[in-house]
Design a protein around this motif. Structure first.
Motif, mmCIF file in Angstrom:
data_model
loop_
_atom_site.group_PDB
_atom_site.id
_atom_site.type_symbol
_atom_site.label_atom_id
_atom_site.label_comp_id
_atom_site.label_asym_id
_atom_site.label_seq_id
_atom_site.Cartn_x
_atom_site.Cartn_y
_atom_site.Cartn_z
ATOM 1 N N ILE A 14 0.853 -1.181 0.000
ATOM 2 C CA ILE A 14 0.000 0.000 0.000
ATOM 3 C C ILE A 14 0.895 1.239 0.000
ATOM 4 O O ILE A 14 1.847 1.326 0.769
ATOM 5 N N HIS A 15 0.609 2.152 -0.924
ATOM 6 C CA HIS A 15 1.277 3.451 -0.998
ATOM 7 C C HIS A 15 0.200 4.476 -0.685
ATOM 8 O O HIS A 15 -0.816 4.509 -1.375
ATOM 9 N N THR A 16 0.420 5.297 0.315
ATOM 10 C CA THR A 16 -0.603 6.262 0.662
ATOM 11 C C THR A 16 -0.006 7.524 1.271
ATOM 12 O O THR A 16 1.082 7.500 1.830
ATOM 13 N N ARG A 17 -0.751 8.586 1.100
ATOM 14 C CA ARG A 17 -0.482 9.811 1.855
ATOM 15 C C ARG A 17 -1.826 10.201 2.446
ATOM 16 O O ARG A 17 -2.791 10.453 1.720
ATOM 17 N N ALA A 18 -1.863 10.207 3.763
ATOM 18 C CA ALA A 18 -3.119 10.464 4.464
ATOM 19 C C ALA A 18 -2.818 11.019 5.842
ATOM 20 O O ALA A 18 -1.675 11.022 6.295
ATOM 21 N N GLY A 38 -0.024 11.024 28.076
ATOM 22 C CA GLY A 38 1.332 11.552 28.050
ATOM 23 C C GLY A 38 1.995 11.458 26.687
ATOM 24 O O GLY A 38 3.115 11.908 26.511
ATOM 25 N N THR A 39 1.331 10.848 25.727
ATOM 26 C CA THR A 39 1.899 10.775 24.380
ATOM 27 C C THR A 39 1.093 11.678 23.472
ATOM 28 O O THR A 39 -0.059 11.993 23.741
ATOM 29 N N THR A 40 1.695 12.063 22.389
ATOM 30 C CA THR A 40 1.009 12.941 21.454
ATOM 31 C C THR A 40 0.111 12.119 20.543
ATOM 32 O O THR A 40 0.530 11.085 20.035
ATOM 33 N N ASP A 41 -1.107 12.548 20.409
ATOM 34 C CA ASP A 41 -2.021 11.846 19.513
ATOM 35 C C ASP A 41 -2.525 12.784 18.426
ATOM 36 O O ASP A 41 -3.554 12.526 17.812
ATOM 37 N N ASP A 42 -1.819 13.878 18.198
ATOM 38 C CA ASP A 42 -2.211 14.815 17.155
ATOM 39 C C ASP A 42 -2.070 14.149 15.788
ATOM 40 O O ASP A 42 -1.036 13.555 15.482
ATOM 41 N N ALA A 43 -3.104 14.274 15.001
ATOM 42 C CA ALA A 43 -3.079 13.694 13.661
ATOM 43 C C ALA A 43 -2.128 14.498 12.783
ATOM 44 O O ALA A 43 -2.020 15.717 12.906
ATOM 45 N N ARG A 44 -1.419 13.797 11.912
ATOM 46 C CA ARG A 44 -0.561 14.479 10.949
ATOM 47 C C ARG A 44 -0.506 13.686 9.659
ATOM 48 O O ARG A 44 -0.757 12.481 9.639
ATOM 49 N N VAL A 45 -0.166 14.381 8.589
ATOM 50 C CA VAL A 45 -0.098 13.751 7.277
ATOM 51 C C VAL A 45 1.200 12.969 7.183
ATOM 52 O O VAL A 45 2.275 13.484 7.501
ATOM 53 N N ARG A 46 1.077 11.732 6.755
ATOM 54 C CA ARG A 46 2.248 10.868 6.573
ATOM 55 C C ARG A 46 2.178 10.241 5.190
ATOM 56 O O ARG A 46 1.109 9.950 4.679
ATOM 57 N N HIS A 47 3.331 10.021 4.634
ATOM 58 C CA HIS A 47 3.455 9.293 3.370
ATOM 59 C C HIS A 47 4.040 7.933 3.716
ATOM 60 O O HIS A 47 5.162 7.842 4.225
ATOM 61 N N LEU A 48 3.282 6.865 3.477
ATOM 62 C CA LEU A 48 3.706 5.514 3.844
ATOM 63 C C LEU A 48 3.670 4.589 2.645
ATOM 64 O O LEU A 48 2.754 4.646 1.828
ATOM 65 N N THR A 49 4.661 3.724 2.562
ATOM 66 C CA THR A 49 4.677 2.618 1.617
ATOM 67 C C THR A 49 5.028 1.382 2.419
ATOM 68 O O THR A 49 6.148 1.272 2.926
ATOM 69 N N LEU A 50 4.065 0.489 2.558
ATOM 70 C CA LEU A 50 4.248 -0.694 3.400
ATOM 71 C C LEU A 50 3.733 -1.945 2.719
ATOM 72 O O LEU A 50 2.737 -1.904 1.991
ATOM 73 N N ALA A 51 4.407 -3.052 2.999
ATOM 74 C CA ALA A 51 3.936 -4.357 2.534
ATOM 75 C C ALA A 51 3.032 -4.934 3.610
ATOM 76 O O ALA A 51 3.440 -5.086 4.764
#
Length: 184
Positions: free
Chosen positions: A99-103, A112-125
């Motif tokens: 899958i190749h995606t930008r979302a 205590g961790t950041t859960d802010d949504a951000r745009v990422r470009h991922l290519t994963l099997a």
């Protein structure tokens, strides 16, 4: 059909071994052979049986734009069904899919961790189990939302949780899809 369903169909279509007929008469002849008659094709496309016969004979070569799209879609859906099924079966049993995606990815995590949504470009099997889930859901008429949830689960497990080695309890949200492509 949404962006994920179209992406899955495009990935399977790249497995075709022969090109789809280009001209409207060739496409119409193919449909007549597949549907075993001009009447069935006429009902499928919403045109008269006589119009189908004219295309088959080559008397009409350029369809109206809306009919051209319906014709091309009908041919594409029926083209090389055994090749299509073999590609799906191979992805679902041994190869998986890429899958190749930008979302936009957001997630619910521990305090205590950041859960802010951000745009990422991922290519994963993704492993074969996710390919099987995608194709089974698509065959069952799944909505875009259901396909998006399967993709989110796969990306969560493979990328964010690293096969369960980190970020236990993390729930990924897969939203605002810029694009998504699949490869088998």
């Amino acid at each position: 059909m949404g962006i994920l369903g179209e992406g899955l169909n495009a990935a399977v279509e790249r497995a075709f071994t022969r090109p789809i007929p280009k001209s409207a008469p060739a496409q119409m002849r193919y449909l007549v052979r597949q549907e075993k008659g001009t009447r069935a094709v006429a009902q499928l496309l919403g045109i008269s049986q006589r119009t189908v016969e004219r295309y088959v004979k080559g008397q009409i070569v350029r369809p109206r734009p809306d009919l051209g799209e319906r014709l091309a879609d009908a041919v594409r859906q029926r083209w090389q069904p055994r090749v299509r099924e073999r590609a799906k079966r191979q992805a679902a049993t041994t190869d998986g899919l890429v899958i190749h995606t930008r979302a936009r990815f957001g997630y619910t995590a521990a305090p205590g961790t950041t859960d802010d949504a951000r745009v990422r470009h991922l290519t994963l099997a993704l492993p074969p189990e996710y390919a099987r889930r995608f194709f089974d859901a698509q065959a069952a008429g799944a909505t875009e939302r259901q396909l998006r949830n399967i993709a989110a689960e796969g990306l969560q497990e493979i990328y964010f949780q690293d096969h369960g080695r980190r970020a236990q309890g993390l729930q990924v949200e897969f939203t605002d899809i810029d694009y998504v492509e699949f490869d088998l």
